[in-house]
Scaffold this active site. Structure first.
Site, mmCIF file in Angstrom:
data_model
loop_
_atom_site.group_PDB
_atom_site.id
_atom_site.type_symbol
_atom_site.label_atom_id
_atom_site.label_comp_id
_atom_site.label_asym_id
_atom_site.label_seq_id
_atom_site.Cartn_x
_atom_site.Cartn_y
_atom_site.Cartn_z
ATOM 1 C CE LYS A 1 -4.443 0.874 0.163
ATOM 2 N NZ LYS A 1 -5.566 -0.006 -0.221
ATOM 3 C CG ASP B 1 -7.344 3.145 -0.764
ATOM 4 O OD1 ASP B 1 -7.731 1.969 -0.691
ATOM 5 O OD2 ASP B 1 -7.491 3.941 0.184
HETATM 6 P P1 NDP Z 1 -13.005 7.636 -2.840
HETATM 7 O O1 NDP Z 1 -11.930 8.644 -2.671
HETATM 8 O O2 NDP Z 1 -13.579 7.407 -4.186
HETATM 9 O O3 NDP Z 1 -14.219 7.946 -1.852
HETATM 10 C C1 NDP Z 1 -14.026 8.026 -0.484
HETATM 11 C C2 NDP Z 1 -15.350 8.343 0.165
HETATM 12 O O4 NDP Z 1 -15.221 8.196 1.573
HETATM 13 C C3 NDP Z 1 -15.785 9.784 -0.066
HETATM 14 O O5 NDP Z 1 -17.165 9.868 -0.042
HETATM 15 C C4 NDP Z 1 -15.147 10.486 1.127
HETATM 16 O O6 NDP Z 1 -15.769 11.717 1.453
HETATM 17 C C5 NDP Z 1 -15.376 9.467 2.211
HETATM 18 N N1 NDP Z 1 -14.346 9.628 3.228
HETATM 19 C C6 NDP Z 1 -13.011 9.561 3.060
HETATM 20 N N2 NDP Z 1 -12.355 9.792 4.195
HETATM 21 C C7 NDP Z 1 -13.314 10.023 5.111
HETATM 22 C C8 NDP Z 1 -13.272 10.330 6.485
HETATM 23 N N3 NDP Z 1 -12.100 10.471 7.142
HETATM 24 N N4 NDP Z 1 -14.458 10.471 7.119
HETATM 25 C C9 NDP Z 1 -15.630 10.338 6.447
HETATM 26 N N5 NDP Z 1 -15.724 10.047 5.135
HETATM 27 C C10 NDP Z 1 -14.585 9.900 4.489
HETATM 28 O O7 NDP Z 1 -12.400 6.283 -2.239
HETATM 29 P P2 NDP Z 1 -12.876 4.773 -2.469
HETATM 30 O O8 NDP Z 1 -14.350 4.713 -2.666
HETATM 31 O O9 NDP Z 1 -11.986 4.178 -3.468
HETATM 32 O O10 NDP Z 1 -12.484 4.138 -1.056
HETATM 33 C C11 NDP Z 1 -13.406 4.034 0.024
HETATM 34 C C12 NDP Z 1 -12.931 2.947 0.963
HETATM 35 O O11 NDP Z 1 -12.895 1.701 0.274
HETATM 36 C C13 NDP Z 1 -11.537 3.126 1.564
HETATM 37 O O12 NDP Z 1 -11.512 2.583 2.865
HETATM 38 C C14 NDP Z 1 -10.674 2.267 0.660
HETATM 39 O O13 NDP Z 1 -9.487 1.859 1.307
HETATM 40 C C15 NDP Z 1 -11.615 1.100 0.410
HETATM 41 N N6 NDP Z 1 -11.347 0.289 -0.782
HETATM 42 C C16 NDP Z 1 -11.246 0.833 -2.020
HETATM 43 C C17 NDP Z 1 -11.040 0.021 -3.118
HETATM 44 C C18 NDP Z 1 -11.010 0.545 -4.502
HETATM 45 O O14 NDP Z 1 -10.905 -0.247 -5.430
HETATM 46 N N7 NDP Z 1 -11.125 1.848 -4.729
HETATM 47 C C19 NDP Z 1 -10.865 -1.420 -2.971
HETATM 48 C C20 NDP Z 1 -11.071 -1.914 -1.627
HETATM 49 C C21 NDP Z 1 -11.282 -1.069 -0.588
HETATM 50 P P3 NDP Z 1 -15.073 13.091 1.023
HETATM 51 O O15 NDP Z 1 -15.273 13.207 -0.456
HETATM 52 O O16 NDP Z 1 -15.787 14.127 1.808
HETATM 53 O O17 NDP Z 1 -13.629 12.974 1.396
HETATM 54 O O1 2IT Z 2 -7.868 -1.696 -0.722
HETATM 55 C C1 2IT Z 2 -7.825 -2.185 -1.864
HETATM 56 O O2 2IT Z 2 -7.967 -3.398 -2.073
HETATM 57 C C2 2IT Z 2 -7.620 -1.278 -2.983
HETATM 58 N N1 2IT Z 2 -7.543 -0.056 -2.778
HETATM 59 C C3 2IT Z 2 -7.468 -1.812 -4.383
HETATM 60 C C4 2IT Z 2 -6.050 -2.232 -4.639
HETATM 61 C C5 2IT Z 2 -5.742 -2.662 -6.044
HETATM 62 O O3 2IT Z 2 -4.561 -2.965 -6.261
HETATM 63 O O4 2IT Z 2 -6.628 -2.719 -6.913
#
Ligand code: NDP
Ligand code: 2IT
Length: 446
Positions: A127, A167
């Protein structure tokens, strides 16, 4: 839960990694789950597998200087923690958020190792990211940051070494800038990042994969309770990549998403969230969730994040960030009739929250398993890049669906075989740990 084994793991890890509470939280959960495995398999202790698995193989921290639109020099800190390469090249996302620090990247890299193992695709765990805040920055500023970040990162990554992805704060725009800079510096066009645009080697369905995968996994949890999504009220925190595509899949299966959020507050729409509006605000305009009221005035908006868990629902999908759903919120969800909770975000539920769900008989899908669809589809993107092929949306989606089913089966079977029926947290940790530790044992002391 405390025991001599967990205490001994935690005392070493705590003294070596002070002031990293999220990392310690992630390690403790795995240590608690694998205790019966260590008792059953003496070679794990003899070969010091646990001592080795909690230590990242390599941690890189670097200066990221860049110039903003006003000509001022900015300095951020960059991270890449290459946690474990026992089963394949390091693989995991990059997070851009002001809260990023070494402990957060380590917790994410540690969890990624077991998650990636569960996908059964050949990828290790890593990461990275930075404390850079993309909010309010122009496209040019984001590009300048990404280029500077890659000016250092490029020497540590490669298609057979370490393959970053998105992420929080890293989506298609950022991956494009990072890829462009890597290509220029190295004079090579390789699949060194995933989540790429479709015009330069990305995979169909990667954008949707984490959210869709989460819903496929939760579908199995509901099926074990002899029910499905039809008519269910669903609350999804966040409104980013994971939340949006989870909401889309829930709606297509007959569920009704009634609330979503961002880091400022949450919206409740009893008619069901209009996802086209959320997508426009978040994906196109990069706006705030409260702007939803402009298009849907009958909805309500409230400031603050945790209030979203007071909205009555049968299924809760936390898809924003770590530790966003605590014991109090879990108790409220239980009281309001929640029967299933599955983690789209990484470690969004506190240990107290997980315990309350388990004690109340709520089906609980842990992040390592439930959100593995994103990285699994990244692995499918790597395969397509290596083969110089691109599969159709349906081909990728059906492979993703098969992988999520297999992850569910692994978690259920592992928890059953250790007498922990229904505990998918233990199941995910045990199944992931066994896969990584078997490879580490085969490799000798390296
Ligand atoms: P994005 O940046 O697309 O969206 C993040 C969302 O979460 C936004 O709505 C953001 O609000 C909100 N958010 C972020 N930080 C905070 C906080 N401290 N408190 C409250 N809300 C918060 O990210 P993703 O959708 O990609 O990621 C969301 C989660 O999913 C993370 O935990 C990530 O690690 C996990 N994840 C992502 C994957 C991926 O493929 N993208 C895969 C597996 C897990 P705001 O816009 O106001 O910041
Ligand atoms: O938390 C996760 O699994 C991710 N942000 C996706 C990682 C990836 O390599 O697609």
């Amino acid at each position: 839960m405390s025991s001599a084994f967990v205490d001994s793991v935690m005392s070493t890890v705590t003294s070596r990694n002070p002031a990293e509470p999220e990392f310690l939280q992630a390690v403790r959960e795995v240590a608690e789950s694998i205790e019966p495995v260590v008792a059953r398999r003496p070679e794990i202790s003899r070969l010091k597998i646990v001592e080795r698995i909690v230590e990242p193989e390599r941690q890189i921290m670097f200066r990221v200087p860049w110039v903003n639109d006003r000509g001022e020099i900015q300095v951020n800190r960059g991270f890449r923690v290459q946690f474990n390469s026992a089963i394949g090249p390091y693989k995991g996302g990059l997070r851009l958020h002001p809260s990023v620090n070494l402990g957060i990247i380590k917790f994410l890299g540690f969890e990624q190792t077991f998650k990636n193992a569960l996908t059964t695709t050949p990828i290790g765990g890593s990461k990275g990211g930075s404390d850079f805040d993309p909010k309010g920055k122009s496209d040019m500023e984001v590009m300048h940051f990404c280029q500077s970040f890659m000016n250092e990162l490029y020497r540590h990554i490669g298609p057979d070494t370490d393959v970053p992805a998105g992420d929080i704060g890293v989506g298609g725009r950022e991956i494009g800038f990072l890829f462009g800079q890597y290509k220029k510096i190295t004079n090579s066009f390789t699949g060194v990042l995933t989540g790429k645009g479709l015009s330069y080697g990305g995979s169909l369905a990667r954008t949707e994969a984490t959210g869709y995968g989460l819903v496929y996994f939760t579908t199995r949890m509901l099926a074990d309770r002899k029910t499905d999504w039809k008519g269910k009220r669903v609350v999804i925190s966040g409104s980013g990549n994971v939340a949006i595509y989870a909401a889309q899949k829930v709606a297509s299966l007959g569920g009704k998403v009634v609330a979503m959020s961002d880091s400022n507050g949450y919206i409740v729409d009893e008619e069901g969230i209009a996802l086209d509006v959320v997508k426009r605000i978040k994906e196109v305009e990069r706006g705030r969730i409260k702007e939803y009221l402009g298009a849907c005035p009958k909805a309500a908006y409230k400031d603050g994040c945790d209030g979203i868990w007071t909205v009555p629902c049968q299924v809760a999908l936390p898809c924003a960030t770590q530790n966003e759903l605590n014991g109090k919120s879990a108790a409220t969800l239980v009281k309001n009739g929640c029967i299933a909770a599955a983690e789209g975000a990484n470690m969004p539920t506190t240990p107290e929250g997980v315990k309350i769900f388990h004690d109340a008989g709520v089906s609980f899908g842990p992040a390592k398993a439930a959100n593995a669809g994103g990285v699994a589809t990244s692995a499918l993107e790597m395969s397509q890049n290596s083969m110089r092929q691109s599969w159709t949306f349906n081909e990728v989606d059906s492979k993703l669906h098969g992988i999520m089913d297999s992850i569910y089966d692994q978690c259920r079977d592992a928890s059953d075989s250790y007498g922990l029926k229904g505990n998918l947290v233990a199941g995910a940790n045990i199944a992931g740990f066994l896969r990584v530790s078997d490879a580490m044992i085969a490799h000798g002391v390296v």
